[in-house]
Design an enzyme around this catalytic site. Structure first.
Site, PDB file in Angstrom:
ATOM      1  N   ASP A  81      15.397  62.291 -94.033  1.00 38.28           N
ATOM      2  CA  ASP A  81      14.057  62.353 -93.424  1.00 38.28           C
ATOM      3  C   ASP A  81      13.989  61.558 -92.133  1.00 38.28           C
ATOM      4  O   ASP A  81      14.830  60.684 -91.870  1.00 38.28           O
ATOM      5  CB  ASP A  81      12.987  61.860 -94.406  1.00 38.28           C
ATOM      6  CG  ASP A  81      13.123  60.370 -94.743  1.00 38.28           C
ATOM      7  OD1 ASP A  81      14.260  59.918 -94.966  1.00 38.28           O
ATOM      8  OD2 ASP A  81      12.095  59.680 -94.769  1.00 38.28           O
ATOM      9  N   GLU A 176      13.332  58.084 -97.125  1.00 37.63           N
ATOM     10  CA  GLU A 176      13.555  56.657 -96.866  1.00 37.63           C
ATOM     11  C   GLU A 176      12.391  56.069 -96.078  1.00 37.63           C
ATOM     12  O   GLU A 176      11.955  54.951 -96.336  1.00 37.63           O
ATOM     13  CB  GLU A 176      14.854  56.453 -96.069  1.00 37.63           C
ATOM     14  CG  GLU A 176      15.306  54.992 -95.955  1.00 37.63           C
ATOM     15  CD  GLU A 176      14.819  54.268 -94.709  1.00 37.63           C
ATOM     16  OE1 GLU A 176      15.065  53.067 -94.587  1.00 37.63           O
ATOM     17  OE2 GLU A 176      14.159  54.885 -93.852  1.00 37.63           O
TER      18      GLU A 176
HETATM   19 ZN   LIG Z   1      16.650  54.942 -91.165  1.00 36.13          ZN
END
Ligand SMILES: [Zn+2]
Length: 411
Positions: A81, A176
């Site tokens: 992401d 994340e």
């Molecule tokens: Zn990162």
């Protein structure tokens, strides 16, 4: 190798994988699944074993050992992401060959310029091949550079069987940037002794310390009365909230702290006489100081409750992650090997605390000690994000060298 990296990186950044903290699903956005599926195909194509993807978008695969020695299994991780701070839709990477050291006009129409004045680090990249944005989006080097580097390193090791290594595990993970990366990560299935996230910034970065982190939400309830007849009856929620904030140490805020200093960060303040809500994050490297910060919050709240009434204030305070140093220090050799790998490639290791968290902060507490290594990127999360292809190549070499050193040092 250079063209492989560029080609891989460019193909990844063109898929919009911005995560979304308002989405309850995992991955939080469908673009992440699109990239994850593409990575599965690519891992198979380069010849990795045990390539898998689960329903939550976690990709795992294995490079089997090619040595008889008893080498620990090491993992390399990167997240698919990208940040939510700036748009990641329609990324149109620009490749600047032999960067001449001057200001780079990213977008003439909107006058977005990557300038030496604002970004002195540009001076380090003269003659490099840089990949930049077109000024309208983020780049996504965080963390697609890490993915490209791990993929290229595995490809290299497969093509160079004369380089001996133990079993290597690779994982690409979702979400994340919204702090959920490790939440559905199956540590047992991954089954590595140690891992590295390839998720740092400029060349040389090697990190094994992160903040201890908590989130704090406060709700203050007032009593609203016509101001003309309010005397002795009105209770102003916004003013109690201000009183709370003013009781915190004023100089312990992100804009006034650096290095190992912790802080209270007021993220938002929404309210009126009736109801006011404050949201904070609390950060400290030292666990004792971290606990003391939370205790101070409790104390101030208790005093304000005493003063204005027990039901005027409600508090919600939760730990988010802890300093991974506590879990990595007992296996410090994994940091030393990464550091030695850099030195043998003439890269000066820059060991510094992360004023934030990485997936490694949570993974280390889930039983997988995970320091963080540079990707080569700069100015993450916005239109000025850029990366040097030469430094990405260095990151690939660091991965290969780490695999090599673990084998050499094993019995
Ligand atoms: Zn990162």
């Amino acid at each position: 190798m250079k063209n492989d990296i560029i080609q891989r990186f460019v193909s990844y950044v063109k898929i919009n994988t911005q995560s979304d903290e308002n989405s309850p699903s995992c991955p939080s956005t469908p673009g992440q699944m699109t990239l994850a599926n593409k990575l599965v195909e690519e891992l198979k194509t380069i010849g990795m074993d045990e390539v898998s993807i689960d329903e939550n978008g976690y990709v795992m695969s294995t490079l089997p050992a090619n040595t008889e020695k008893n080498v620990p299994t090491i993992g390399f991780l990167a997240h698919v992401d990208t940040a939510t701070d700036f748009t990641g839709e329609g990324v149109n990477p620009q490749i600047v060959e032999h960067y001449d050291g001057n200001d780079l006009v990213l977008n003439e129409a909107t006058n977005v310029v990557l300038s030496q004045k604002d970004f002195p680090a540009l001076a380090n990249y003269k003659d490099h091949t840089l990949i930049t944005t077109d000024g309208t989006t983020l780049l996504g080097a965080d963390n697609k550079a890490g993915i490209a580097e791990i993929m290229t390193a595995m490809d290299y090791l497969i093509k160079h069987p004369e380089i001996k290594h133990g079993k290597i595990r690779v994982a690409f993970t979702p979400d994340e940037e919204i702090g959920r990366g490790p939440h559905k990560f199956d540590v047992e299935k991954f089954n590595a002794d140690f891992a590295y996230t390839m998720d740092g910034g400029p060349i040389g970065e090697l990190q094994y310390e992160s903040f201890n982190a908590a989130g704090l939400k406060l709700t203050f309830r007032g009593t609203n009365i016509h101001p003309g007849t309010a005397k002795g009856t009105m209770v102003n929620a916004a003013k109690i909230a201000m009183e709370f904030h003013n009781a915190l140490p004023a100089d312990e805020a992100p804009e006034l702290t650096e290095e190992y200093e912790g802080f209270y960060h007021l993220l938002s303040f929404h309210g009126d006489v009736e109801v006011t809500k404050l949201s904070y994050i609390i950060r400290d490297f030292d666990r004792k100081n971290f606990e003391a910060r939370k205790a101070l919050v409790e104390k101030i709240v208790a005093e304000l409750k005493e003063k204005y009434g027990q039901d005027r204030i409600s508090i919600e305070m939760n730990d988010q992650y802890y300093n991974m140093r506590e879990k990595i220090e007992p296996v410090k050799e994994i940091v030393d090997i990464a550091s030695d790998a850099m030195k043998s490639l003439n890269i000066e290791p820059i060991v510094s605390p992360i004023r934030g968290g990485t997936d490694g902060s949570q993974l280390s507490y889930m039983g997988l000690p995970t320091p963080n290594i540079f990707t080569g990127g700069e100015n993450f999360h916005g239109p000025y994000e850029f990366i040097s292809v030469e430094n990405m190549e260095k990151a690939v070499q660091v991965i290969v060298e780490i695999c090599k050193l673990f084998e050499e040092r094993a019995e």
